[in-house]
Design an enzyme around this catalytic site. Structure first.
Site, PDB file in Angstrom:
ATOM      1  N   SER A   1       0.985  -1.383   0.160  1.00  0.00           N
ATOM      2  CA  SER A   1      -0.036   0.013  -0.099  1.00  0.00           C
ATOM      3  C   SER A   1       0.827   1.343   0.060  1.00  0.00           C
ATOM      4  O   SER A   1       1.679   1.424  -0.820  1.00  0.00           O
ATOM      5  CB  SER A   1      -0.946   0.233   1.158  1.00  0.00           C
TER       6      SER A   1
ATOM      7  N   ASP B   1      -6.147   2.026  -3.105  1.00  0.00           N
ATOM      8  CA  ASP B   1      -7.326   2.001  -2.597  1.00  0.00           C
ATOM      9  C   ASP B   1      -7.513   3.239  -1.716  1.00  0.00           C
ATOM     10  O   ASP B   1      -8.686   3.065  -1.380  1.00  0.00           O
ATOM     11  CB  ASP B   1      -7.213   0.516  -1.645  1.00  0.00           C
TER      12      ASP B   1
ATOM     13  N   ASP C   1      -1.169   1.257  -4.002  1.00  0.00           N
ATOM     14  CA  ASP C   1      -2.081   0.110  -4.476  1.00  0.00           C
ATOM     15  C   ASP C   1      -3.573   0.600  -4.692  1.00  0.00           C
ATOM     16  O   ASP C   1      -4.332  -0.166  -5.196  1.00  0.00           O
ATOM     17  CB  ASP C   1      -2.312  -1.049  -3.589  1.00  0.00           C
TER      18      ASP C   1
END
Length: 447
Positions: free
Chosen positions: A104, A247, A245
């Site tokens: 992430s 998100d 990532d």
């Protein structure tokens, strides 16, 4: 014994804490646990594996695929894809397991492994615990001959499927909106600019040339100064910043002012309320959300359901109440009608759609809430579990709460992914919040 899984999968320094042999064992254990209750049929169990662009992802994805194939699971590798894209594709391909190799927002040397079950849903704690237990009980041998799983390299249509899903989810015409997107040299580098341009926006992409080593390096949602500067330089209507990532999504208005996850949720929640699309007039947020969000939602008759930090806990609460919107201050925003996890690109599309729908600037829309000064200090610690048990920490918290009264609040919690303890203080004045947070951080550091 320390639990292998944290708040968002297994994470650590690649090739030291998170090694290829560990990934292989995790893959074999996950294949065993997540396919055991599968109904028999003609098709063998299937897993999808995606990753962000960091260099160790290639190694870990290969090891994960080997572990799963050794237990009779066919593996389809979808290459570099955002985490929410992997979650969507797990469902879209009808796979039994989804695996995302990503750390992430963490720096390049780190990496992580996140699992999704059939339907693209994150695993509950008990399933993660079963996978961890299964790692210690694995046989060194497995199926032979035709029963060994196949590994198919790079699904050719994975990105196109995800882009089509995003286009269908947000059908607004974004023509006339000029946006700068910071892709953090991560998984969104190709997808996000394409998705925004396909919706009609005038897109300028920065930090969109990953080279396996530059992910999150001075860019993305953890380095907002880059997008702030770029928006002003390009005369854009807004900026959107993703993490490695993708998100997460944080925004910047035309003047370069940050619009965080709380403000984005407030904008989307009030818009959904107007369309009678906010189930039970409820928003799901975490304990880290700004007090200003709670006050603003109260003014609009919107209730907030509060959870622990982590989008998995937001997702659990969303499912329990069949709610329509939830998320975190950090930019994880979940819209269950379109995604099974936080989706930064979807969030960006929805935010711009709200601008197009209302004709308002992002600055005007963000005015729905007043952000109270909030100071967050990350304190490096050697034993996260001992902090809240320390008498001196409890005493310091009580003193801080008494000092702040009703005009602020204090929150201390361990990081779920790093050896850090987070000290957060809100107050009516920023300087007051800084002083109280500094005192608390000093006490935590001394434990």
């Amino acid at each position: 014994m320390t639990r292998l899984f944290g708040t968002d999968g297994v994470r650590g320094l690649a090739n030291e804490a998170l090694t290829a042999p560990l990934a292989m064992k995790l893959g074999a254990a996950a294949a065993t646990v997540l396919t055991r209750d599968r109904a028999s049929g003609r098709r063998r169990p299937m897993a999808l594996i995606g990753r962000d662009p960091r260099v160790s992802g290639e190694m870990l994805a290969a090891a994960m695929a080997a572990g799963m194939a050794s237990k009779g699971v066919d593996v389809l590798r979808v290459g570099v894809i955002p985490t929410p894209g992997l979650a969507f594709l797990t469902d879209d391909y009808g796979a039994d397991i989804g695996v995302m190799i990503s750390a992430s927002h963490n720096p390049m040397p780190d990496n992580g492994i996140k699992f999704f079950s059939a339907g693209g849903k994150k695993l509950p704690d008990d399933l993660e615990d079963e996978i961890e237990s299964a790692m210690h009980e694995l046989s060194e041998t497995g199926p032979t001959g035709t029963a060994i799983g196949r590994v198919i390299e790079e699904a050719v249509d994975a990105q196109d499927r995800y882009l089509a899903h995003l286009k269908a989810a947000v059908s607004a015409d974004l023509s006339g909106i000029k946006v700068v997107v910071d892709c953090a040299n991560g998984a969104a580098s190709d997808v996000a600019p394409k998705a925004y341009a396909a919706a009609g926006a005038d897109v300028t992409a920065i930090f969109n040339t990953p080279n396996a080593f530059n992910i999150n390096d001075g860019s993305g949602s953890t380095h907002m100064e880059q997008i702030q500067q770029a928006v002003v330089e390009h005369g854009a209507d807004l900026g959107l910043a993703h993490d490695g990532d993708a998100d997460r999504c944080l925004a910047v208005d035309a003047e370069g002012t940050i619009v965080d996850g709380d403000q984005i949720m407030a904008i989307l929640a009030t818009g959904m309320q107007e369309r009678n699309a906010l189930h039970d007039n409820t928003l799901v947020a975490t304990v880290m959300s700004n007090l200003g969000l709670k006050l603003a939602m109260r003014e609009h008759g919107i209730e907030i359901k509060e959870t622990a930090v982590g989008d998995r806990y937001v997702l659990e609460e969303l499912g329990r109440g069949d709610y329509s919107l939830g998320g975190e201050q950090s930019g994880h925003v979940v819209v269950p009608a379109h995604a099974t996890t936080g989706d930064g690109t979807l969030t960006g599309l929805m935010l711009m759609a709200r601008m197009a729908e209302t004709g308002k600037t992002l600055r005007e829309l963000a005015g729905v809430m007043t952000v109270l000064p909030q100071v967050l200090i990350n304190v490096p610690v050697s034993n996260k579990g001992a902090i809240m048990e320390a008498e001196e920490v409890q005493t310091a918290i009580q003193q801080a709460e008494a000092e702040l009264g009703d005009s602020g609040r204090v929150l201390l919690r361990p990081s779920g992914t790093e050896e850090l303890f987070r000290v957060m203080v809100e107050a009516a004045e920023e300087e007051h919040a800084r002083k109280v947070a500094g005192r608390l951080a000093a006490v935590v550091a001394a434990v």
